[in-house]
Enzyme design. Structure first.
Site, short mmCIF file in Angstrom:
data_model
loop_
_atom_site.label_atom_id
_atom_site.label_comp_id
_atom_site.label_asym_id
_atom_site.label_seq_id
_atom_site.Cartn_x
_atom_site.Cartn_y
_atom_site.Cartn_z
N HIS A 17 0.85 -1.28 0.03
CA HIS A 17 -0.14 0.15 0.03
C HIS A 17 0.87 1.25 0.10
O HIS A 17 2.24 1.26 -0.07
CB HIS A 17 -1.10 0.03 1.25
CG HIS A 17 -0.48 -0.05 2.40
ND1 HIS A 17 0.11 1.11 3.10
CD2 HIS A 17 -0.20 -0.96 3.44
CE1 HIS A 17 0.62 0.70 4.12
NE2 HIS A 17 0.25 -0.41 4.50
N HIS A 20 4.05 1.62 1.91
CA HIS A 20 5.20 1.06 1.70
C HIS A 20 5.95 1.88 0.39
O HIS A 20 7.04 2.03 0.55
CB HIS A 20 4.96 -0.55 1.06
CG HIS A 20 4.37 -1.22 2.34
ND1 HIS A 20 2.96 -1.87 1.82
CD2 HIS A 20 4.59 -1.65 3.32
CE1 HIS A 20 2.81 -2.48 3.10
NE2 HIS A 20 3.80 -2.48 3.85
N CYS A 125 1.88 -10.71 20.06
CA CYS A 125 1.26 -10.37 18.83
C CYS A 125 1.55 -11.10 17.64
O CYS A 125 2.60 -10.74 17.08
CB CYS A 125 1.14 -8.80 18.61
SG CYS A 125 0.29 -8.49 17.01
O1 ME8 Z 1 7.54 -4.10 9.53
N1 ME8 Z 1 3.16 5.47 6.92
O2 ME8 Z 1 7.00 -4.87 7.44
P1 ME8 Z 1 5.76 -3.93 7.14
C1 ME8 Z 1 4.58 5.25 6.55
N2 ME8 Z 1 8.74 -6.83 7.52
N3 ME8 Z 1 4.98 4.34 6.50
C2 ME8 Z 1 4.52 3.11 6.39
C3 ME8 Z 1 3.01 2.95 6.62
C4 ME8 Z 1 2.49 4.07 6.97
N4 ME8 Z 1 1.02 4.37 7.02
N5 ME8 Z 1 2.62 1.59 6.70
C5 ME8 Z 1 3.75 0.76 6.37
C6 ME8 Z 1 7.61 -4.85 8.62
N6 ME8 Z 1 4.81 1.55 6.39
C7 ME8 Z 1 8.96 -5.97 8.57
C8 ME8 Z 1 10.01 -4.90 8.51
S1 ME8 Z 1 12.82 -4.89 8.45
C9 ME8 Z 1 14.15 -5.63 8.54
C10 ME8 Z 1 11.60 -5.65 8.51
C11 ME8 Z 1 6.15 1.32 5.69
O3 ME8 Z 1 5.21 -4.71 5.74
C12 ME8 Z 1 7.31 1.82 6.82
O4 ME8 Z 1 8.59 1.98 6.28
O5 ME8 Z 1 4.87 -3.93 8.19
C13 ME8 Z 1 6.92 0.84 7.97
O6 ME8 Z 1 8.19 0.74 8.67
C14 ME8 Z 1 7.13 -0.48 7.00
O7 ME8 Z 1 6.41 0.06 5.85
C15 ME8 Z 1 6.66 -1.85 7.67
O8 ME8 Z 1 6.31 -2.79 6.73
#
Ligand code: ME8
Length: 501
Positions: A17, A20, A125
């Site tokens: 989304h 990302h 969680c």
């Molecule tokens: O946490 N606003 O993956 P994830 C801004 N796999 N950035 C956002 C966002 C939002 N509303 N939603 C998502 C994970 N992001 C793990 C990470 S790293 C070694 C492992 C972005 O799919 C932002 O960069 O939940 C956030 O930190 C990341 O997507 C989380 O992606």
């Protein structure tokens, strides 16, 4: 110099989304800017494919974790060219080359005496793949991020001696205040460490979708350790037959949102210290894109689909809007109405019209040739929004990952150029037959537009390529105002940001 920048690797339990896309575009802006400065850039993004979040989502959908991972990883892979992200490699943690390397590193952590066997009990969680400490729990023992009620889970597994790194981590943040930016995020990390670190479980006994522990293959590795190590392992296999680790490690910058600050500011350095691997130089933690008041998130179901936004506005507009509307580092709301407003007033009017007007006037009054031998106008070079030294200012801001402030400086210059057109009125100079003054004004406009478009290139790569080609600018290197003398033939262009239908 080398510049290695990373994004988080995204979970493949759902489709990408805009959140990302946001982080990935932010990292891309920095990577592109650094390439313009002649740095040896390596830019990594990818997908996090193991662990409960993916295994449970696959179960809900009635497919295998591998099938779900393949399907959604492809969606992330497809997103990258759509948003014009120039990543040098895309890592998938289900890649065997990654898992082998993770096993090597974790074996080292084990052999260095940082793991032990034990029992763990706590609120878990499954969507975060994280045990929550009592202070982290939301009301009614809920996950503060996913807003679901958590259950107490008891597990026999392997532990990582995180608590033994408390002192070393505190010293680290004291000695390297630049390690985490903005400052208030570093303070959050320090407060968390001061609150006391507990050992964390390093493995999961009841899961088979993951990397087996090399010393106890009945258990798979805790997905966060597997995931964090991607930043390091990718370098060993991103280029077939070549190991890029010495060239790019330690990473210059990890970019992420605040949801995963704890993992990056505490687990990650502790893991690297335990394995005897050099620490990254810097991490930048940005805020959330919000829809209304809430974080845009797949579990809350209020996401904006980046593919749809691009179909309507184009990828440059999306890249521009996100970083103009939401100050990088802070939370900020976005909306389709806000998107349309900025598209019209800023991209189409401020920038697009400036480009069309300048090129059209040079075509009309000077047969398309930028006047030669004119001087830089101090009225345009100096003061607020001035073009003199703008590249130094923007470079300094981007060195501090101030992506929005750097864009504000560029936009100040775009508006200044528009004011210059209005003040100098080239059409009146042409009527009055004031050739020398008209030469000077047109030269300053073309040169100013060239300099600011080069700076804007990382933000809006497509339209800036069109405009730079029309300005006969082949290089993408940053340039000082006045460094090109004129004499080049320029061409008119169609509107860079056409009216929305
Ligand atoms: O946490 N606003 O993956 P994830 C801004 N796999 N950035 C956002 C966002 C939002 N509303 N939603 C998502 C994970 N992001 C793990 C990470 S790293 C070694 C492992 C972005 O799919 C932002 O960069 O939940 C956030 O930190 C990341 O997507 C989380 O992606």
């Amino acid at each position: 110099m080398s510049f290695y920048v990373t994004t988080p690797i995204y979970y493949v339990n759902a489709e990408p989304h805009l959140g990302h896309a946001y982080t990935t575009i932010g990292a891309d802006i920095l990577a592109r800017h650094m390439r313009q400065r002649g740095e040896d850039v390596f830019f990594l993004t990818g997908t996090d494919e193991h662990g409960e979040p993916v295994a449970q989502a696959a179960e809900r959908e009635g497919v295998t974790p591998r099938e779900l991972a393949d399907r959604n990883a492809q969606r992330f892979l497809d997103l990258m060219p759509k948003i014009d992200v120039s990543n040098d490699f895309f890592i998938r943690t289900s890649d065997e080359r990654h898992t082998e390397r993770v096993q090597e590193v974790m074996q080292r952590v084990h052999d260095n005496g940082h793991v032990y066997e034990g029992t763990y009990e706590g609120f878990y969680c499954p969507r975060c793949a994280d045990f929550k400490t009592p202070t982290e729990l939301g009301p009614g023992n809920t996950c503060p991020i996913h807003e679901i009620v958590l259950e107490v889970v008891t597990e026999e597994n392997w532990f990582f001696r995180l608590s033994s790194f408390e002192g070393e981590l505190l010293r680290l943040y004291e000695e390297h205040p630049d390690l985490i930016a903005p400052d208030f995020r570093r303070n959050e990390a320090i407060a968390f460490i001061r609150g006391g670190l507990q050992d964390v479980s390093l493995s999961r006994p009841k899961l088979d979708w993951g990397v087996p522990l090399p010393w106890d293959p009945e258990q798979v590795m805790y997905v966060w350790f597997d995931a964090l190590l991607n930043y390091y392992t990718a370098l060993s296999f991103a280029r077939p037959g070549e190991d890029l680790t010495d060239r790019y490690w330690p990473a210059n910058l990890h970019v992420m949102a605040k949801d995963i600050l704890k993992f990056h500011s505490i687990y990650w350095p502790a893991l690297l210290l335990a394995a005897g691997i050099e620490l990254p130089k810097r991490m930048y933690v940005h805020g959330y894109l919000l829809m209304g008041e809430k974080k845009m998130s797949k579990s809350l179901g209020n996401v904006l689909d980046p593919f749809e936004a691009i179909d309507k506005f184009g990828s440059d507009a999306l890249r521009f809007y996100c970083f103009r509307e939401v100050s990088f580092g802070q939370d900020g709301s976005i909306s389709t109405a806000g998107f349309e407003a900025r598209y019209e007033t800023e991209l189409a009017n401020d920038f697009g019209n400036l480009a069309s007007r300048v090129l059209a006037m040079i075509d009309r009054y000077r047969d398309g040739v930028v006047p030669e031998g004119a001087e830089v106008d101090p009225d345009l070079a100096d003061g607020e929004g001035g073009l003199g030294g703008i590249e130094v200012l923007v470079t300094g801001l981007l060195d501090r990952t101030e992506i929005t402030r750097a864009l504000e400086v560029c936009w100040g210059a775009v508006r200044r150029l528009n004011r210059y057109v209005e003040e100098r009125k080239p059409w009146e100079l042409a009527k009055a037959d004031d050739g020398a003054e008209l030469d000077r004004v047109l030269y300053n406009l073309a040169e100013g537009l060239r300099v600011v478009t080069l700076l804007l290139h990382p933000y809006v790569p497509r339209s800036s390529d069109v405009l730079l080609a029309a300005l006969a600018e082949d290089s993408r290197e940053l340039a000082a105002f006045g460094s090109r003398g004129g004499g080049q033939s320029v061409e008119r262009i169609a509107p860079l940001f056409p009216k929305l239908s």
